[in-house]
Design a protein around this motif. Structure first.
Motif, PDB file in Angstrom:
ATOM      1  N   GLU A   1      34.305 -12.043  -5.547  1.00  0.00           N
ATOM      2  CA  GLU A   1      33.167 -12.071  -6.478  1.00  0.00           C
ATOM      3  C   GLU A   1      31.914 -11.465  -5.833  1.00  0.00           C
ATOM      4  O   GLU A   1      31.196 -10.688  -6.465  1.00  0.00           O
TER       5      GLU A   1
ATOM      6  N   LEU B   1      32.315  -7.720  -5.758  1.00  0.00           N
ATOM      7  CA  LEU B   1      32.090  -7.183  -7.105  1.00  0.00           C
ATOM      8  C   LEU B   1      30.604  -7.133  -7.428  1.00  0.00           C
ATOM      9  O   LEU B   1      30.091  -6.114  -7.900  1.00  0.00           O
ATOM     10  N   ARG B   2      29.895  -8.216  -7.191  1.00  0.00           N
ATOM     11  CA  ARG B   2      28.463  -8.283  -7.521  1.00  0.00           C
ATOM     12  C   ARG B   2      27.646  -7.308  -6.678  1.00  0.00           C
ATOM     13  O   ARG B   2      26.695  -6.706  -7.177  1.00  0.00           O
TER      14      ARG B   2
ATOM     15  N   ARG C   1      28.742  -4.442  -5.492  1.00  0.00           N
ATOM     16  CA  ARG C   1      29.010  -3.113  -6.067  1.00  0.00           C
ATOM     17  C   ARG C   1      28.211  -2.924  -7.355  1.00  0.00           C
ATOM     18  O   ARG C   1      27.655  -1.839  -7.599  1.00  0.00           O
ATOM     19  N   GLU C   2      28.145  -3.955  -8.194  1.00  0.00           N
ATOM     20  CA  GLU C   2      27.370  -3.872  -9.435  1.00  0.00           C
ATOM     21  C   GLU C   2      25.888  -3.636  -9.134  1.00  0.00           C
ATOM     22  O   GLU C   2      25.235  -2.833  -9.797  1.00  0.00           O
TER      23      GLU C   2
ATOM     24  N   ASP D   1      25.519  -0.034  -8.001  1.00  0.00           N
ATOM     25  CA  ASP D   1      25.639   0.874  -9.149  1.00  0.00           C
ATOM     26  C   ASP D   1      24.385   0.845 -10.011  1.00  0.00           C
ATOM     27  O   ASP D   1      23.913   1.889 -10.485  1.00  0.00           O
ATOM     28  N   THR D   2      23.831  -0.347 -10.219  1.00  0.00           N
ATOM     29  CA  THR D   2      22.608  -0.478 -11.017  1.00  0.00           C
ATOM     30  C   THR D   2      21.448   0.247 -10.357  1.00  0.00           C
ATOM     31  O   THR D   2      20.709   0.985 -11.012  1.00  0.00           O
TER      32      THR D   2
ATOM     33  N   THR E   1      21.861   3.943 -10.773  1.00  0.00           N
ATOM     34  CA  THR E   1      21.521   4.350 -12.135  1.00  0.00           C
ATOM     35  C   THR E   1      20.003   4.394 -12.314  1.00  0.00           C
ATOM     36  O   THR E   1      19.463   5.349 -12.892  1.00  0.00           O
TER      37      THR E   1
END
Length: 151
Positions: free
Chosen positions: A129, A132-133, A135-136, A139-140, A143
């Motif tokens: 988890e 995953l967080r 990486r998120e 990515d944010t 962006t």
């Protein structure tokens, strides 16, 4: 300072601390085989596929010049070689040599042992988890940077 500013600052400071902690761990794992954490990072970036220096820099989130300096040191030490790049005449591909691959493989037992200790301490589900967080979050931020660059 607003609550959101506090949150952003808190996240950034935590990530800066984590970066230092991970670099210290990487130094400890790489040192016994004669590498630095930075050397191991660059070698690791090209183990699956050769990449140009700029591609390694993007993947690692550091400057092209820093990667070039490290790649040149690794090449001088016989750990990587520069190969022709069919996509770009001047931007050679960095590829590990057999010596480079063998050196990274010598880190594997200590790396696996540390990974086991970390995942046992956190639990596999939480470790997944967190990954995953993170990486998120990355990515944010990418962006948001891209949108800002477009202005």
């Amino acid at each position: 300072m607003t609550d959101r500013q506090e949150l952003l600052s808190g996240m950034a400071l935590t990530v800066f601390k984590l970066n230092g902690q991970f670099l210290d761990i990487a130094e400890g794992l790489a040192r016994p085989v004669g590498l630095t954490a930075a050397h191991w990072q660059v070698l690791g970036a090209v183990l699956k596929d050769p990449l140009p220096v700029a591609g390694i820099a993007r993947q690692m989130g550091i400057t092209r010049q820093a990667v070039q300096r490290i790649a040149d040191i690794l090449a001088d030490n016989g750990m990587v070689e520069y190969l022709p790049n069919p996509a770009h005449r001047r931007a050679k591909l960095v590829a590990p040599t057999e010596r480079g691959r063998e050196t990274v493989q010598r880190i594997e037992p200590a790396h696996a042992a540390f990974a086991d200790r970390m995942c046992e301490a956190l639990g596999d589900d939480l470790a997944s988890e967190i990954h995953l967080r993170l990486r998120e979050l990355s990515d944010t931020l990418e962006t948001l940077e891209t949108r800002e660059d477009a202005r």
